[in-house]
Design an enzyme around this catalytic site. Structure first.
Site, mmCIF file in Angstrom:
data_model
loop_
_atom_site.group_PDB
_atom_site.id
_atom_site.type_symbol
_atom_site.label_atom_id
_atom_site.label_comp_id
_atom_site.label_asym_id
_atom_site.label_seq_id
_atom_site.Cartn_x
_atom_site.Cartn_y
_atom_site.Cartn_z
ATOM 1 N N GLY A 39 0.813 -1.206 0.000
ATOM 2 C CA GLY A 39 0.000 0.000 0.000
ATOM 3 C C GLY A 39 0.850 1.261 0.000
ATOM 4 O O GLY A 39 1.732 1.418 0.843
ATOM 5 N N GLY A 93 -0.387 4.382 0.214
ATOM 6 C CA GLY A 93 -1.179 5.496 0.734
ATOM 7 C C GLY A 93 -0.426 6.223 1.836
ATOM 8 O O GLY A 93 0.799 6.095 1.957
ATOM 9 N N PHE A 94 -1.149 6.950 2.670
ATOM 10 C CA PHE A 94 -0.498 7.725 3.725
ATOM 11 C C PHE A 94 0.307 6.832 4.667
ATOM 12 O O PHE A 94 1.453 7.135 5.005
ATOM 13 C CB PHE A 94 -1.538 8.517 4.515
ATOM 14 C CG PHE A 94 -2.098 9.690 3.758
ATOM 15 C CD1 PHE A 94 -1.321 10.792 3.492
ATOM 16 C CD2 PHE A 94 -3.404 9.669 3.303
ATOM 17 C CE1 PHE A 94 -1.823 11.876 2.789
ATOM 18 C CE2 PHE A 94 -3.924 10.750 2.596
ATOM 19 C CZ PHE A 94 -3.128 11.848 2.343
ATOM 20 N N GLY A 95 -0.267 5.690 5.084
ATOM 21 C CA GLY A 95 0.413 4.806 6.024
ATOM 22 C C GLY A 95 1.654 4.167 5.418
ATOM 23 O O GLY A 95 2.759 4.310 5.936
ATOM 24 N N VAL A 138 -1.476 -7.970 -4.757
ATOM 25 C CA VAL A 138 -1.183 -9.048 -3.821
ATOM 26 C C VAL A 138 -2.313 -10.072 -3.893
ATOM 27 O O VAL A 138 -3.476 -9.738 -3.684
ATOM 28 C CB VAL A 138 -1.052 -8.519 -2.384
ATOM 29 C CG1 VAL A 138 -0.899 -9.679 -1.395
ATOM 30 C CG2 VAL A 138 0.134 -7.573 -2.278
ATOM 31 N N GLU A 179 -18.436 17.850 2.344
ATOM 32 C CA GLU A 179 -17.639 18.542 1.326
ATOM 33 C C GLU A 179 -18.303 18.452 -0.045
ATOM 34 O O GLU A 179 -18.410 19.448 -0.763
ATOM 35 C CB GLU A 179 -16.237 17.931 1.256
ATOM 36 C CG GLU A 179 -15.352 18.338 2.431
ATOM 37 C CD GLU A 179 -14.204 17.357 2.660
ATOM 38 O OE1 GLU A 179 -13.365 17.640 3.529
ATOM 39 O OE2 GLU A 179 -14.160 16.310 1.991
ATOM 40 N N ASP A 202 -6.448 2.627 7.730
ATOM 41 C CA ASP A 202 -7.864 2.252 7.687
ATOM 42 C C ASP A 202 -8.082 0.763 7.894
ATOM 43 O O ASP A 202 -9.191 0.336 8.207
ATOM 44 C CB ASP A 202 -8.479 2.667 6.341
ATOM 45 C CG ASP A 202 -8.559 4.176 6.198
ATOM 46 O OD1 ASP A 202 -8.192 4.870 7.163
ATOM 47 O OD2 ASP A 202 -8.982 4.654 5.125
ATOM 48 N N ALA A 221 -6.207 10.597 7.424
ATOM 49 C CA ALA A 221 -4.807 10.646 7.034
ATOM 50 C C ALA A 221 -3.848 10.808 8.225
ATOM 51 O O ALA A 221 -2.859 10.077 8.324
ATOM 52 C CB ALA A 221 -4.596 11.767 6.015
#
Lengths: 445, 445
Positions: free
Chosen positions: A19, A21-23, A87, A178, A315, A331
């Site tokens: 992944g 993403g942010f992590g 994966v 939003e 997440d 995030a």
């Protein structure tokens, strides 16, 4: 066998991160000076700044403005290679990640595959009410929103026009708020002079929330301020309302006063998320527990019970703060967990004692529209222009590359002074077949 | 009945324009002060600056940077309405354009629906070798180019890796030259440090031309300079080579020395165009003549024989200059014809004598890559840095909105100094199924 070339020479510990993403990305960055070989696996070739995805969906920004190629970001990190791969399985016994191109062995595995939207047992709603998680979701939503106005301009049938100008957003969390806010601004400002037969400000934007208030994760006073701001923009807010049914032309909601069916051609889903399907694969491989949202229960150091070499972030992980409240899927949590994971791996290599993961909640900010936002930092609650400017500054600072920071800043400035949203492109193929024959002929296998 | 609301009140002459490209758009603009009701019909909701489309295909720019919503451009023109619609038929007798939403009557019809790529009787090649005409084409080509490098990084099979790193571009006109040049720069500069297992500069870029030289429409000395510049960038140029066959893993070309089959996973088509299918509809409706490329032979005032009220512009029209040479299918021709059409309509309204259309050829410019371009203005031929800067300035000036001019300038400056191409996103669904499940689940009816 897919193993990094360096490993044969130096036999350094292998860290595999699933992944980008942010992590996963901040974990990889946190290991840049560590004596390990890092392999980051993602199905996409870019890191996406999801907090601004709704601005792509509403024609304010282009996808490339909030995305940066992972290879560009990590290319100069000598101990990190990137694989654009899927994966297929995880073999916890053999400590291997299974990819189409072969197996990849790890000494430490960091799993941060994120979440996708959940339709609470109604998968058939997905095509009718797209959610907002990927670039494709965003351009698809943009296409639907703008096409609805175009179709309304064309039709002579008042009933059809009405349902084309009804927009329903399900879920009043930050994303739903939003989307509703920007959609209201588009209808009232950006498209104001664009049409001859319809008045875009006749559009009705309906925000449906199952809970008792919008922004449930926020303090009640801010929820109240947020709802007032939305209503000022012309958004109709319905709390305590559950979605019963979605068809291609209606949404049926259940309230205390009974059922109601709203004619609409455009429904957007911002109601809930569930962990990536990879969580199930991991649970099967390790016997880890999943909660109702498919998230994995982790130890205090984010590792799996009985598998200290496997860390789960963001997440996908079910975590609590000191006072036992579950951590939100945002995030800042993923970033801090990524940094923690990298630190944990470094400490372990030095055989130093490690500390448990602790999340310091700095605050929350949600934007509603032009000069309107709500937020809390510690005991301080604020709203309006100040909150909005704070939101702008923080998000601008957090965008990953300097180039994108400039591009976003420019377009925000432009939109602020002109009310214009210039990325209003209807692209991709369209169920009504409006797209050009050229587009229709581009292969979509 | 789809007729503009104003018509009932004022009964002004109705001008219907089909196509919002360079020709149709400048015709609409040219009528902004004329006492007519203008209706511009396009299948897309934006005007596209096609000359820079190759930069979207090669990750330099975002689609929204070179596209502007037609409603935004024409919204303030009170006598002009925009319909996002598909023309199904034209009834020249009744003077009506047939749309899904109803018929639209005209007093004057301007047809400027442009062209699409032509596969010379091999439609089956279209999915194997995409051309570059639409935003979807560009993002699809971008996806294929970048995915090829990603797949090459993953494979262990040397033969497969070789064919993944072979890129074949068919047709050495301006588009083919631009694609080949940028692709060479991506491989040698932008992706230089991105991969661990492959060296992107091992990529082989093959430019195939059926004619005896590249840029056939240019003077021979410039073709020579262009080919040298391409070869300096590492592009292999093959002239007098016809494509015999295209499969999903090979291209077979026929040269004077016989046949040759090149293993490749990526073939791009820049070999030829044919007029929009609308030309056939128009020919059937009016008995007008079509040439081999499906273009319509028009009178000296761009009208159809026997139908002075129908004007045909741009890539759809077959025109010649004073010396009898056919006019090229380029933006300047379409723009000048759009302006001429508007002027013709205004003169006719005033019952003034009208003059024939004349094209003043100002010159040609083709860019090859960084600091490399060729061009001619009248008797002057030039190349290298000067030609390149001229190309930059002219294209920047021609981009339709000020906002996009700024965004493009910024990104060009950025790319020039960093060699970076940041819009390197692999989006949309992918034949190899690499795209995320979220993307996969977005409806593509």
């Amino acid at each position: 066998m897919t193993t990094p070339p360096t490993s044969s020479e130096t036999r350094r510990p292998q860290v595999v991160i699933i992944g980008g993403g942010f992590g996963g990305f901040s974990a990889a960055r946190g290991l840049r000076r560590a004596p390990v070989d890092v392999t980051l696996i993602d199905r996409r070739n870019f890191h996406l700044f999801q907090p601004l995805l709704y601005q792509v969906a509403t024609g304010g920004l282009s996808p490339a403005n909030i995305a940066a190629p992972l290879r560009g970001l990590l290319g100069k990190q000598a101990n990190c290679q990137v694989l654009m791969e899927e994966v297929t399985d995880i073999d916890a016994e053999r400590r291997a990640v299974c990819l189409a191109s072969g197996d990849l062995n790890y000494d430490t595995l960091v799993v941060a595959a994120g979440a996708r939207h959940s339709y609470f047992g109604h998968p058939e709603w997905e095509s009718l009410a797209p959610g907002l998680k990927t670039v494709e979701d965003a351009t698809e939503i943009r296409r639907r929103l703008l096409s609805a106005f175009e179709a309304a301009e064309l039709t002579e049938d008042a009933t059809r026009r009405r349902s084309l100008l009804n927009f329903v957003i399900v879920g009043a969390g930050p994303t739903g708020v939003e989307l509703a806010g920007s959609l209201a601004e588009i209808a009232r400002h950006s498209l104001k002079e664009d049409f001859h037969r319809i008045n875009p400000s006749d559009a009705r934007i309906l925000l449906i929330e199952g809970g008792e208030r919008v922004l449930l994760a926020y303090p009640p006073d801010l929820s109240k301020k947020c709802q007032l701001a939305l209503e000022k923009l012309g958004v109709t807010v319905r709390t305590n309302s559950m979605v019963e049914q979605i068809t291609d032309s209606t949404v049926t909601i259940k309230t205390d006063n009974g059922e109601e069916t709203i004619p609409t051609k455009t429904v957007l889903w911002a109601a809930g998320v569930e962990a990536s399907p990879l969580a199930k694969i991991l649970a099967t491989a390790t016997g880890a527990e999943l909660d109702r949202a498919g998230r994995i229960t982790v130890e205090a150091d984010l590792s799996l019970p009985g598998h200290p070499e496997i860390l789960v972030l963001g997440d996908m992980a079910k975590c609590h703060d000191q006072s036992g409240n579950p951590l939100p899927g945002v995030a800042p949590v993923a970033i801090s967990q990524g940094k923690y994971a990298a630190k944990l791996i470094r400490e372990r290599l030095k055989n130093r004692p490690t500390t448990d993961y602790q999340y310091r909640h700095l605050g929350s900010l949600a934007t509603i529209g032009r000069s309107a936002a709500v937020g809390e930092i510690g005991r301080f609650h604020f709203s309006g222009l100040f909150a909005w400017i704070l939101w702008l500054v923080i998000h601008l600072m957090k965008i990953v590359t300097f180039r994108n920071r400039l591009l976003v800043l420019m377009q925000w400035g432009w939109s602020y002074f002109t009310y214009d949203r210039s990325a209003r492109l209807i692209t991709g193929q369209d169920s009504k077949g409006i797209a050009t024959s050229e587009a229709a002929s581009t292969p979509r296998k």
